[in-house]
Design an enzyme around this catalytic site. Structure first.
Site, PDB file in Angstrom:
ATOM      1  N   GLU A   1       0.817  -1.209   0.000  1.00  0.00           N
ATOM      2  CA  GLU A   1       0.000   0.000   0.000  1.00  0.00           C
ATOM      3  C   GLU A   1       0.859   1.271   0.000  1.00  0.00           C
ATOM      4  O   GLU A   1       0.431   2.307  -0.471  1.00  0.00           O
ATOM      5  CB  GLU A   1      -0.930   0.003   1.220  1.00  0.00           C
ATOM      6  CG  GLU A   1      -2.286   0.602   0.935  1.00  0.00           C
ATOM      7  CD  GLU A   1      -3.243   0.472   2.098  1.00  0.00           C
ATOM      8  OE1 GLU A   1      -4.369   0.021   1.864  1.00  0.00           O
ATOM      9  OE2 GLU A   1      -2.868   0.833   3.234  1.00  0.00           O
TER      10      GLU A   1
ATOM     11  N   HIS B   1       8.545 -26.664   1.447  1.00  0.00           N
ATOM     12  CA  HIS B   1       7.813 -27.814   0.888  1.00  0.00           C
ATOM     13  C   HIS B   1       6.629 -27.355   0.055  1.00  0.00           C
ATOM     14  O   HIS B   1       5.731 -28.133  -0.221  1.00  0.00           O
ATOM     15  CB  HIS B   1       7.350 -28.717   2.036  1.00  0.00           C
ATOM     16  CG  HIS B   1       8.465 -29.064   2.971  1.00  0.00           C
ATOM     17  ND1 HIS B   1       9.294 -30.149   2.776  1.00  0.00           N
ATOM     18  CD2 HIS B   1       8.933 -28.421   4.074  1.00  0.00           C
ATOM     19  CE1 HIS B   1      10.206 -30.181   3.731  1.00  0.00           C
ATOM     20  NE2 HIS B   1      10.013 -29.144   4.536  1.00  0.00           N
TER      21      HIS B   1
ATOM     22  N   LYS C   1     -14.609   1.276  -2.835  1.00  0.00           N
ATOM     23  CA  LYS C   1     -15.497   1.514  -1.679  1.00  0.00           C
ATOM     24  C   LYS C   1     -16.733   2.295  -2.138  1.00  0.00           C
ATOM     25  O   LYS C   1     -17.853   2.041  -1.686  1.00  0.00           O
ATOM     26  CB  LYS C   1     -14.759   2.313  -0.615  1.00  0.00           C
ATOM     27  CG  LYS C   1     -13.575   1.610   0.028  1.00  0.00           C
ATOM     28  CD  LYS C   1     -12.919   2.516   1.058  1.00  0.00           C
ATOM     29  CE  LYS C   1     -11.615   1.948   1.577  1.00  0.00           C
ATOM     30  NZ  LYS C   1     -10.918   2.896   2.476  1.00  0.00           N
TER      31      LYS C   1
HETATM   32  O1  LIG Z   1      -8.230   2.918  10.109  1.00  0.00           O
HETATM   33  P1  LIG Z   1      -9.286   3.010   9.069  1.00  0.00           P
HETATM   34  O2  LIG Z   1      -9.584   4.416   8.669  1.00  0.00           O
HETATM   35  O3  LIG Z   1     -10.505   2.262   9.467  1.00  0.00           O
HETATM   36  O4  LIG Z   1      -8.714   2.324   7.730  1.00  0.00           O
HETATM   37  C1  LIG Z   1      -8.379   0.978   7.708  1.00  0.00           C
HETATM   38  C2  LIG Z   1      -7.670   0.637   6.416  1.00  0.00           C
HETATM   39  O5  LIG Z   1      -8.541   0.865   5.337  1.00  0.00           O
HETATM   40  C3  LIG Z   1      -8.151   1.651   4.267  1.00  0.00           C
HETATM   41  O6  LIG Z   1      -9.004   1.312   3.232  1.00  0.00           O
HETATM   42  C4  LIG Z   1      -6.741   1.557   3.812  1.00  0.00           C
HETATM   43  O7  LIG Z   1      -6.599   0.639   2.775  1.00  0.00           O
HETATM   44  C5  LIG Z   1      -5.788   1.161   4.903  1.00  0.00           C
HETATM   45  O8  LIG Z   1      -4.612   1.884   4.750  1.00  0.00           O
HETATM   46  C6  LIG Z   1      -6.358   1.385   6.283  1.00  0.00           C
HETATM   47  O9  LIG Z   1      -5.450   0.969   7.235  1.00  0.00           O
END
Ligand SMILES: O=P(O)(O)OC[C@H]1O[C@H](O)[C@H](O)[C@@H](O)[C@@H]1O
Length: 419
Positions: A266, A287, A395
């Site tokens: 990331e 293995h 998302k």
């Molecule tokens: O800590 P939060 O805001 O819930 O985010 C949790 C996670 O989700 C995001 O989508 C990112 O991909 C991550 O970098 C992050 O750690």
């Protein structure tokens, strides 16, 4: 198997030739720190007392951590790194990690824990991560029904809906500093608050990180383990090693692999660049994966992590057999050496990180070294290692589908295999 060819190594001249890139990466990282952009470097200087909960929080029989990505991977890695893989079977306090929207995971945990005896840590930097909120909404409803108290829940968040609920419902809240990015946050309230309730010595963890910080602030690449680690990965990336395999030879570090995977992928996977992190474990993956690493495409760099002194050991007894009188720890460390030598002879670059033993102190050093390695590597690759813009689009689509927009719109898929 092809004939042995040896590694196209990195000579001192090669490293000398990279002086500009190294100095620039070091300077830019320290400039970002001076500008207050690198919270992970600042947060280790905080007094650990600020992360400790009062004793009434210590009475709970179960601990449940709810979070995604950087808000949970580090905590689980340190817990298993210190307590071991079967910690729940060995210890009175039972610890669970809820880091998916798979209903069966929540179901299994709810089958084991009694919510009134459970301390739930809900961790989210943004406070809006959908999986974390979904799991928390379900838990919260059940906890209300079972008459749980406010101190059954601790919120660790910088904002969003989660913090709002925390304030409204009077839960204990710990902030996450704005300049601490999720995947670099295990040594902040994100990891240290829950870990302090799991019997992990957070003071030792932080002192390991602080001692590593001193080494990682050295300008000389030969005396700065993170700068050298970044340089070697960068140089081999430029030689086509697009895959970085991490292969500890101790079970307790398997979750370290998963934490490293998020950190490396990331942070560096941007603008068409990146080095794909792969989790492996020694001696197990000798293995399963080693054939590919040895005789497959020469596109990998391997990092071993080995421990000289295991917490436990056994002596093998079988008269006349070559194992007779050997210790298991000797066996696994000789297996690592065997793998290292054959990889080298097959031209696969590899690095070995050697720990005297594995406890909170050495784990704190290892974590911080990798956080600094990633910061330096980001500068060398000229990518911003501290954001992750590409993960947002998916998302948005999920939310639209949940809100009924786009339902029925069949997304044209090339391949759908229905079983
Ligand atoms: O800590 P939060 O805001 O819930 O985010 C949790 C996670 O989700 C995001 O989508 C990112 O991909 C991550 O970098 C992050 O750690």
């Amino acid at each position: 198997m092809k004939e042995k060819i040896g590694i196209e190594g990195i000579s001192l001249e090669d490293i000398e030739g990279m002086r500009n890139i190294v100095d620039t990466a070091y300077r830019r990282t320290m400039e970002r720190y001076d500008k207050g952009e690198l919270g992970f470097m600042e947060v280790i200087q905080k007094d650990c007392e600020c992360y400790r909960l009062s004793d009434r929080y210590k009475e709970f029989k179960y601990i449940l951590v709810v979070g995604m990505g950087g808000s949970i991977l580090g905590t689980q890695m340190v817990y298993e790194g210190v307590k071991g893989v079967y910690a729940n079977e060995l210890n009175s306090k039972k610890v669970f990690f809820l880091d998916n929207s798979d209903p069966e995971l929540l179901y299994s945990i709810l089958k084991i824990v009694a919510l009134r005896e459970t301390l739930v840590f809900v961790v989210s930097k943004s406070g809006n991560t959908v999986e974390t909120l979904a799991n928390f909404f379900i838990l919260r409803e059940k906890m209300k029904k079972e008459g749980c108290r406010e101190d059954n829940v601790v919120i660790i968040s910088s904002g969003g809906l989660l913090k709002e609920i925390g304030k409204r419902e009077n839960y204990k809240i710990f902030e996450i500093p704005e300049n601490v990015v999720g995947r670099f946050s295990v040594l902040s309230s994100v990891g240290l608050v829950p870990l302090s309730c799991m019997g992990v010595d957070i003071g030792k963890l932080i002192s390991g990180a602080r001692d590593m910080d001193k080494l990682c602030r050295r300008e000389d690449v030969f005396n700065n383990p993170a700068l050298m680690n970044a340089l070697i990965h960068y140089m081999f990336l430029n030689r086509g090693k697009s895959i970085s395999v991490i292969m500890p030879y101790i079970e307790r570090l398997y979750r370290f692999d998963l934490w490293y995977r998020q950190l490396w992928a990331e942070s560096l996977g941007k603008d068409g660049k990146g080095q794909t992190p792969v989790a492996a474990l020694g001696a197990k993956d000798q293995h399963s994966q080693l054939q590919l690493y040895l005789d497959g495409p020469k596109d990998k760099i391997i990092t071993f992590i080995k421990v000289r002194k295991f917490k436990e050991d056994f002596t093998i007894r079988y008269k006349g057999h070559y194992l007779d009188g050997c210790n298991l720890s000797q066996l696994i460390n000789f297996q690592q050496l065997g793998t290292e030598r054959v990889l080298t002879s097959m031209g696969v670059p590899n690095i070995s990180i050697v720990l005297e033993d594995l406890d909170e102190y050495t784990l704190g050093k290892l974590i911080y070294m990798y956080e600094m390695t990633t910061a330096f590597m980001g500068e060398m690759m000229e990518v911003n290692a501290f954001n992750q813009p590409a993960v947002e689009e998916g998302k948005k689509i999920t939310r639209e589908l949940l809100e009924g927009k786009g339902k029925g719109e069949e997304v044209v898929k090339d391949y759908i295999i229905k079983i």
